[in-house]
Design a protein around this motif. Structure first.
Motif, PDB file in Angstrom:
ATOM      1  N   THR A 104      64.619  26.159  45.555  1.00  0.00           N
ATOM      2  CA  THR A 104      65.924  26.319  45.416  1.00  0.00           C
ATOM      3  C   THR A 104      66.767  26.957  46.460  1.00  0.00           C
ATOM      4  OG1 THR A 104      65.203  26.691  43.072  1.00  0.00           O
ATOM      5  CG2 THR A 104      67.353  27.411  43.878  1.00  0.00           C
ATOM      6  N   TRP A 107      67.451  24.358  48.999  1.00  0.00           N
ATOM      7  CA  TRP A 107      68.209  23.538  48.672  1.00  0.00           C
ATOM      8  C   TRP A 107      69.549  23.919  48.597  1.00  0.00           C
ATOM      9  CZ3 TRP A 107      71.347  24.273  44.127  1.00  0.00           C
ATOM     10  CH2 TRP A 107      72.061  23.205  43.832  1.00  0.00           C
ATOM     11  N   MET A 108      69.773  25.304  48.649  1.00  0.00           N
ATOM     12  CA  MET A 108      70.943  26.160  48.508  1.00  0.00           C
ATOM     13  C   MET A 108      71.609  26.378  49.960  1.00  0.00           C
ATOM     14  SD  MET A 108      70.166  29.021  45.471  1.00  0.00           S
ATOM     15  CE  MET A 108      71.723  29.936  45.976  1.00  0.00           C
ATOM     16  N   GLY A 164      66.703  31.890  47.228  1.00  0.00           N
ATOM     17  CA  GLY A 164      66.517  30.860  46.295  1.00  0.00           C
ATOM     18  C   GLY A 164      65.844  31.648  44.753  1.00  0.00           C
ATOM     19  N   VAL A 167      68.596  32.373  41.682  1.00  0.00           N
ATOM     20  CA  VAL A 167      68.901  31.343  40.346  1.00  0.00           C
ATOM     21  C   VAL A 167      67.955  31.268  39.226  1.00  0.00           C
ATOM     22  CG1 VAL A 167      69.283  29.165  39.769  1.00  0.00           C
ATOM     23  CG2 VAL A 167      70.400  30.013  41.654  1.00  0.00           C
TER      24      VAL A 167
END
Length: 213
Positions: A104, A107-108, A164, A167
């Motif tokens: 995550t 990806w962010m 990450g 989230v």
């Protein structure tokens, strides 16, 4: 007086860290039992559970108890519930938790996570620890400090993991909060009803007893 009758060896301590005596299911039942009997309102206990569940997704290994306690204190939640909730992070769940947080985070941040999870996490942790130890020794020797591995660890693991973790940590925390409130509320209601019933029986028994002269 307080020593164990069967002192545990180092190997046994390590083994029970990965597989507690009685198994993880028994350990989970114990945590659930302790959680339901905690003092405080259902909302206070649930806020503590939120803090503990959120914390296990962060990369602060060795400090999860402290982080969870501080977060629960800030949220006016149960610190004991927060400490118990960190049980969510255990040797069986740390790898998927780390993978979800890292994936995550990358990806962010728009970066790419290495496909080899072992190299991207465990190798980086050990390399960063070796860097710290080497630089500590360099204080007392003529060796030159080198922070390259620690920098790679921060850029490739720690910072993406920290970002990450927000989230999935929030999602897990919110889910645990809304599952905890009705469970604790129902348990406290049943417990109060049992106590009232017990007191009524005691009063009835006392009233039926013959008066002393």
């Amino acid at each position: 007086m307080f020593k164990r009758r069967d002192p545990r060896t180092v190997l046994r301590i390590v083994a029970e860290a990965f597989w507690p005596r009685g198994g993880w299911l028994r350990a989970a039942h114990y945590v659930k039992h302790r959680m339901r009997r905690l003092p405080g309102t259902p909302e206070q206990i649930a806020r503590g559970v939120f803090a503990g569940a959120f914390t296990v997704f962060t990369p602060f290994f060795g400090l999860h108890f402290l982080v969870a306690a501080v977060l629960a204190k800030m949220m006016r939640g149960s610190i004991l519930a927060a400490l118990l909730a960190t049980f969510i992070g255990n040797p069986l769940t740390y790898v998927p938790i780390a993978y979800i947080s890292l994936k995550t985070g990358h990806w962010m941040l728009g970066t790419r996570m290495r496909d080899d999870l072992d190299d991207s996490i465990f190798h980086r942790f050990s390399a960063a620890a070796a860097d710290l130890w080497y630089n500590f020794l360099s204080i007392f020797t003529e060796a030159r400090a080198d922070w390259s591995e620690l920098a790679r660890f921060y850029d490739g693991v720690f910072f993406p993991w920290m970002v990450g973790s927000l989230v999935p940590g929030l999602l897990c925390g919110v889910l645990c909060y809304y599952l905890t409130v009705p469970v604790i509320h129902a348990y406290q209601k049943r417990r109060a009803a049992r106590l009232r019933k017990k007191m009524e029986k005691l009063r009835a028994k006392a009233g039926a007893a013959p008066a002393e002269h």
